[in-house]
Design a protein around this motif. Structure first.
Motif, PDB file in Angstrom:
ATOM      1  N   LEU A   1       0.023 -38.780  19.131  1.00 15.34           N
ATOM      2  CA  LEU A   1      -1.038 -38.455  20.087  1.00 15.34           C
ATOM      3  C   LEU A   1      -0.579 -37.392  21.082  1.00 15.34           C
ATOM      4  O   LEU A   1      -1.332 -36.466  21.414  1.00 15.34           O
ATOM      5  N   GLN A   2       0.631 -37.524  21.549  1.00 12.34           N
ATOM      6  CA  GLN A   2       1.131 -36.538  22.502  1.00 12.34           C
ATOM      7  C   GLN A   2       1.367 -35.190  21.833  1.00 12.34           C
ATOM      8  O   GLN A   2       1.124 -34.137  22.444  1.00 12.34           O
ATOM      9  N   THR A   3       1.816 -35.214  20.565  1.00 14.12           N
ATOM     10  CA  THR A   3       2.002 -33.955  19.845  1.00 14.12           C
ATOM     11  C   THR A   3       0.666 -33.252  19.637  1.00 14.12           C
ATOM     12  O   THR A   3       0.557 -32.025  19.727  1.00 14.12           O
ATOM     13  N   LEU A   4      -0.377 -34.050  19.401  1.00 16.99           N
ATOM     14  CA  LEU A   4      -1.711 -33.502  19.192  1.00 16.99           C
ATOM     15  C   LEU A   4      -2.427 -33.195  20.519  1.00 16.99           C
ATOM     16  O   LEU A   4      -3.605 -32.837  20.511  1.00 16.99           O
ATOM     17  N   ASP A   5      -1.730 -33.370  21.635  1.00 15.88           N
ATOM     18  CA  ASP A   5      -2.289 -33.079  22.961  1.00 15.88           C
ATOM     19  C   ASP A   5      -3.500 -33.976  23.280  1.00 15.88           C
ATOM     20  O   ASP A   5      -4.426 -33.579  23.974  1.00 15.88           O
TER      21      ASP A   5
ATOM     22  N   ALA B   1       1.898 -22.893  13.544  1.00 23.74           N
ATOM     23  CA  ALA B   1       2.360 -21.687  12.829  1.00 23.74           C
ATOM     24  C   ALA B   1       1.944 -21.734  11.357  1.00 23.74           C
ATOM     25  O   ALA B   1       1.486 -20.722  10.781  1.00 23.74           O
ATOM     26  N   ARG B   2       2.081 -22.898  10.709  1.00 21.93           N
ATOM     27  CA  ARG B   2       1.704 -23.035   9.304  1.00 21.93           C
ATOM     28  C   ARG B   2       0.192 -22.884   9.132  1.00 21.93           C
ATOM     29  O   ARG B   2      -0.281 -22.234   8.181  1.00 21.93           O
ATOM     30  N   PHE B   3      -0.570 -23.445  10.056  1.00 21.85           N
ATOM     31  CA  PHE B   3      -2.029 -23.327   9.998  1.00 21.85           C
ATOM     32  C   PHE B   3      -2.441 -21.859  10.112  1.00 21.85           C
ATOM     33  O   PHE B   3      -3.308 -21.374   9.376  1.00 21.85           O
ATOM     34  N   ARG B   4      -1.817 -21.151  11.032  1.00 18.25           N
ATOM     35  CA  ARG B   4      -2.146 -19.741  11.228  1.00 18.25           C
ATOM     36  C   ARG B   4      -1.792 -18.904   9.977  1.00 18.25           C
ATOM     37  O   ARG B   4      -2.505 -17.987   9.591  1.00 18.25           O
ATOM     38  N   GLN B   5      -0.664 -19.297   9.367  1.00 17.07           N
ATOM     39  CA  GLN B   5      -0.213 -18.544   8.196  1.00 17.07           C
ATOM     40  C   GLN B   5      -1.165 -18.714   7.014  1.00 17.07           C
ATOM     41  O   GLN B   5      -1.541 -17.738   6.354  1.00 17.07           O
ATOM     42  N   LEU B   6      -1.584 -19.957   6.727  1.00 16.43           N
ATOM     43  CA  LEU B   6      -2.387 -20.227   5.545  1.00 16.43           C
ATOM     44  C   LEU B   6      -3.880 -20.049   5.780  1.00 16.43           C
ATOM     45  O   LEU B   6      -4.608 -19.563   4.903  1.00 16.43           O
ATOM     46  N   LEU B   7      -4.357 -20.466   6.923  1.00 18.21           N
ATOM     47  CA  LEU B   7      -5.799 -20.512   7.134  1.00 18.21           C
ATOM     48  C   LEU B   7      -6.281 -19.509   8.171  1.00 18.21           C
ATOM     49  O   LEU B   7      -7.494 -19.415   8.433  1.00 18.21           O
TER      50      LEU B   7
ATOM     51  N   LEU C   1      -3.594 -29.878   6.296  1.00 18.93           N
ATOM     52  CA  LEU C   1      -3.716 -29.078   7.514  1.00 18.93           C
ATOM     53  C   LEU C   1      -5.119 -29.190   8.117  1.00 18.93           C
ATOM     54  O   LEU C   1      -5.287 -29.274   9.331  1.00 18.93           O
ATOM     55  N   LEU C   2      -6.133 -29.197   7.231  1.00 15.04           N
ATOM     56  CA  LEU C   2      -7.499 -29.341   7.733  1.00 15.04           C
ATOM     57  C   LEU C   2      -7.732 -30.723   8.332  1.00 15.04           C
ATOM     58  O   LEU C   2      -8.435 -30.869   9.343  1.00 15.04           O
ATOM     59  N   ARG C   3      -7.173 -31.755   7.745  1.00 13.74           N
ATOM     60  CA  ARG C   3      -7.305 -33.109   8.319  1.00 13.74           C
ATOM     61  C   ARG C   3      -6.603 -33.202   9.667  1.00 13.74           C
ATOM     62  O   ARG C   3      -7.099 -33.839  10.602  1.00 13.74           O
ATOM     63  N   LEU C   4      -5.443 -32.558   9.775  1.00 13.64           N
ATOM     64  CA  LEU C   4      -4.746 -32.544  11.068  1.00 13.64           C
ATOM     65  C   LEU C   4      -5.572 -31.789  12.108  1.00 13.64           C
ATOM     66  O   LEU C   4      -5.647 -32.188  13.275  1.00 13.64           O
ATOM     67  N   ARG C   5      -6.205 -30.691  11.635  1.00 18.09           N
ATOM     68  CA  ARG C   5      -7.048 -29.934  12.552  1.00 18.09           C
ATOM     69  C   ARG C   5      -8.182 -30.791  13.093  1.00 18.09           C
ATOM     70  O   ARG C   5      -8.544 -30.735  14.274  1.00 18.09           O
ATOM     71  N   SER C   6      -8.771 -31.645  12.244  1.00 19.48           N
ATOM     72  CA  SER C   6      -9.882 -32.495  12.689  1.00 19.48           C
ATOM     73  C   SER C   6      -9.442 -33.541  13.700  1.00 19.48           C
ATOM     74  O   SER C   6     -10.258 -34.085  14.439  1.00 19.48           O
ATOM     75  N   ALA C   7      -8.146 -33.843  13.732  1.00 19.73           N
ATOM     76  CA  ALA C   7      -7.627 -34.826  14.688  1.00 19.73           C
ATOM     77  C   ALA C   7      -7.145 -34.194  15.975  1.00 19.73           C
ATOM     78  O   ALA C   7      -6.623 -34.871  16.857  1.00 19.73           O
ATOM     79  N   THR C   8      -7.282 -32.850  16.094  1.00 23.16           N
ATOM     80  CA  THR C   8      -6.785 -32.138  17.270  1.00 23.16           C
ATOM     81  C   THR C   8      -7.927 -31.419  17.955  1.00 23.16           C
ATOM     82  O   THR C   8      -8.973 -31.157  17.360  1.00 23.16           O
TER      83      THR C   8
END
Length: 575
Positions: free
Chosen positions: A452-456, A484-490, A559-566
């Motif tokens: 939770l803290q990592t995801l702000d 960084a990985r999200f920016r690189q791929l998506l 990465l998209l699932r992580l994005r939905s949690a942030t």
């Protein structure tokens, strides 16, 4: 009867008529000139003898009065006696006495008064006949005081004189050791010129009265001091008894409740202990005594009802003892809490299946528990006020707070958690039973909090089940690496989405979520299947033809699932 000599007649205290007849008899026998001279001398001698006899009687009366006054030791008895004797001694209609008190002359006793207005009347020291007596420390008198222009008249004093129909007035000072204690007055309701011997007589009475007044005042002051000392001694004895009883409660191990019970037993009024803030103000008929130790205020003892006069003093004496008892209980509670904290953390970090280890940590081995890890631990007072189930224990673990609560539904703890950005962040895991399972839940709850803290997501809560795989991933990956990985791929997809104004990222997420099934994806996006194919063609050109392979698709999906949690941007800007 006129027989005998002049001396015989004077010795017999013959009346003036007898002396005149004796003189007439001598004139017939020895000549008128000699007889007239002898008769005049005899009459003068008779008058002188009567005056001296009267003065002797007055002196005797003064002596008797002095003895009477010396026997009276209280102002209440002495002052009325002085004015009674002054009235009888001078044969006046009324007599009254004023004493100097606090810069005024206060009339304290009167004899022969028709009204009560003279009693307790105050007169300025510079006004009236009394002012002249005090200013000159000498007798002053007036044949008709109310019309006498020589004096500065005072309104209240003149009103009292009018009520008494006072006219002739004589005042003499009461002097003692060079100071004037007051003024003694003799008054008549008719015009009266006071003779010199009357002034002298009243002055003599005042001279006898002044020492008696001084002695009575000193005796009254001594009596008052003795009374105060007696009361103070009684209060001190009471305080010692209170202290002894309160000390006995403490020595036999009694706590706050025992002390309060003892205080209530000692007081006549009703005693309560309040801890609300702010403390209640002191009201009419009540007493509020704060219970303070150093800069810490625990509350206040409140006294109400039919209290005894010394009940407030009792509360003042009891407050320090109660504060010490509260400090002691607080210290014991804090020591117990710290010990339990150590035992609970040892159980969670060093797994144990021994039931006694759980019991030492305040847990029931047969009860299921959920583990919650919150940050920061400084919010403990706020967290402790939440409606936790009975049997919940807490421990501080560094900057975090660990809560172990008996429940089979961890989601219920999440629903009770405070909301808002300023709320503490918490991860929850469970339920679990036994030491090893609790230790596993502790690791999961801690990992959930880290995620939770990592995801702000500060100020939020989540269970380990709700975060699922993301908790495991985020437990080993920093958020910067993910960005960084999200920016690189998506990142290229977001850029194309911004250029075309088409939700390419959501299309990709839905396509991967539905396992690459076109019809299901189109239905989820509420678009025609041909529209979906157009978007997928655009994604092929942006991501390359290999993005649908299992490995690439899985990475993109995660990465998209992580994005939905942030709280990352929905489009336009990369994270």
């Amino acid at each position: 009867m006129t027989g005998g000599t002049w001396l015989d007649l004077l010795l017999r205290d013959a009346v003036a008529e007898d002396l005149l007849r004796h003189g007439a008899d001598l004139a017939r026998s020895s000549g008128a000139g000699t007889a007239d001279r002898e008769t005049a001398s005899a009459l003068r001698l008779r008058t002188l003898l009567h005056q001296r006899a009267g003065r002797a009687a007055d002196l005797g009366a003064l002596n008797d009065i002095a003895i009477r006054l010396a026997a009276l030791t209280t102002p209440q008895a002495l002052l009325p006696e002085i004015v009674d004797q002054a009235r009888r001694l001078l044969g006046v209609d009324l007599a009254y006495l004023g004493l100097v008190e606090e810069g005024l002359l206060r009339l304290t006793a009167a004899a022969g008064a028709l009204t009560p207005e003279l009693t307790d009347l105050t007169v300025p020291l510079s006004r009236g006949l009394a002012g002249e007596v005090l200013a000159h420390t000498a007798p002053r008198w007036s044949a008709d005081y109310r019309t006498d222009p020589r004096f500065r008249h005072d309104g209240p004093a003149d009103a009292a004189a009018s009520a008494e129909h006072m006219r002739g007035l004589l005042g003499v000072p009461l002097r003692l050791d060079g100071r004037v204690l007051g003024v003694l007055f003799a008054g008549d309701r008719r015009r009266r010129d006071f003779a010199e011997h009357e002034v002298t007589l009243l002055s003599a009475l005042a001279a006898h009265a002044a020492p008696a007044v001084g002695t009575a005042r000193e005796a009254a002051a001594l009596t008052a001091d003795n009374a105060r000392l007696t009361r103070r001694c009684a209060e001190l004895e009471g305080v010692l008894r209170w202290d002894q009883r309160l000390t006995q409660v403490v020595l036999r191990g009694g706590g706050v409740e025992e002390l309060l019970h003892e205080i209530r037993a000692l007081a006549r009024g009703e005693v309560g202990f309040v801890t609300s803030r702010p403390l209640p103000p002191r009201g009419p008929g009540g007493t509020v005594v704060p219970v303070v130790a150093g800069e810490r205020t625990f509350g206040a003892l409140v006294l109400t009802g039919s209290a005894a006069p010394d009940d407030p003093l009792l509360l003042e004496r009891a407050a320090p003892a109660l504060a010490l008892a509260l400090l002691a209980e607080g210290a014991v509670a804090e020591a117990t809490r710290r010990t339990r904290d150590v035992l609970l953390l040892a159980l969670l970090t060093t797994p144990s299946e021994r039931p006694q280890d759980m019991r030492l940590a305040g847990l029931d081995p047969s009860t299921p528990y959920a583990v919650l890890v919150a940050d920061p631990a400084s919010d403990r007072p706020r967290i402790e006020r939440l409606p936790w189930p009975a049997g919940t224990v807490m421990a501080e673990h560094g900057t975090r707070l660990v809560v172990v609560a008996p429940t089979t539904a961890p989601e219920q703890l999440q629903r009770e958690w405070p909301q808002g950005r300023d709320a503490p962040t918490a991860g929850i895991a469970g339920p679990a039973r036994g030491g090893r399972e609790l230790a596993r839940c502790f690791v999961e709850a801690r990992g959930t909090l880290d995620a939770l803290q990592t995801l702000d997501r500060h100020g939020q809560t989540a269970t380990a089940a709700q975060l699922g795989l993301y908790r495991i991933l985020l437990d080993h990956t920093g958020r910067q690496d993910l960005e960084a990985r999200f920016r690189q791929l998506l990142g290229p997809v977001l850029a194309e989405e911004a250029r075309r104004k088409v939700p390419l990222l959501d299309t990709l997420h839905a396509y991967l979520t539905h396992g690459g099934r076109a019809r299901a994806t189109a239905d989820a996006l509420a678009v025609h299947v041909n529209t979906l194919y157009q978007r997928l063609s655009t994604l092929d050109s942006v991501l390359g033809a290999g993005w649908r392979s299992p490995d690439r698709a899985l990475e993109l999906h995660v990465l998209l699932r992580l994005r939905s949690a942030t709280p990352w941007p929905a489009g336009g800007d990369t994270p």
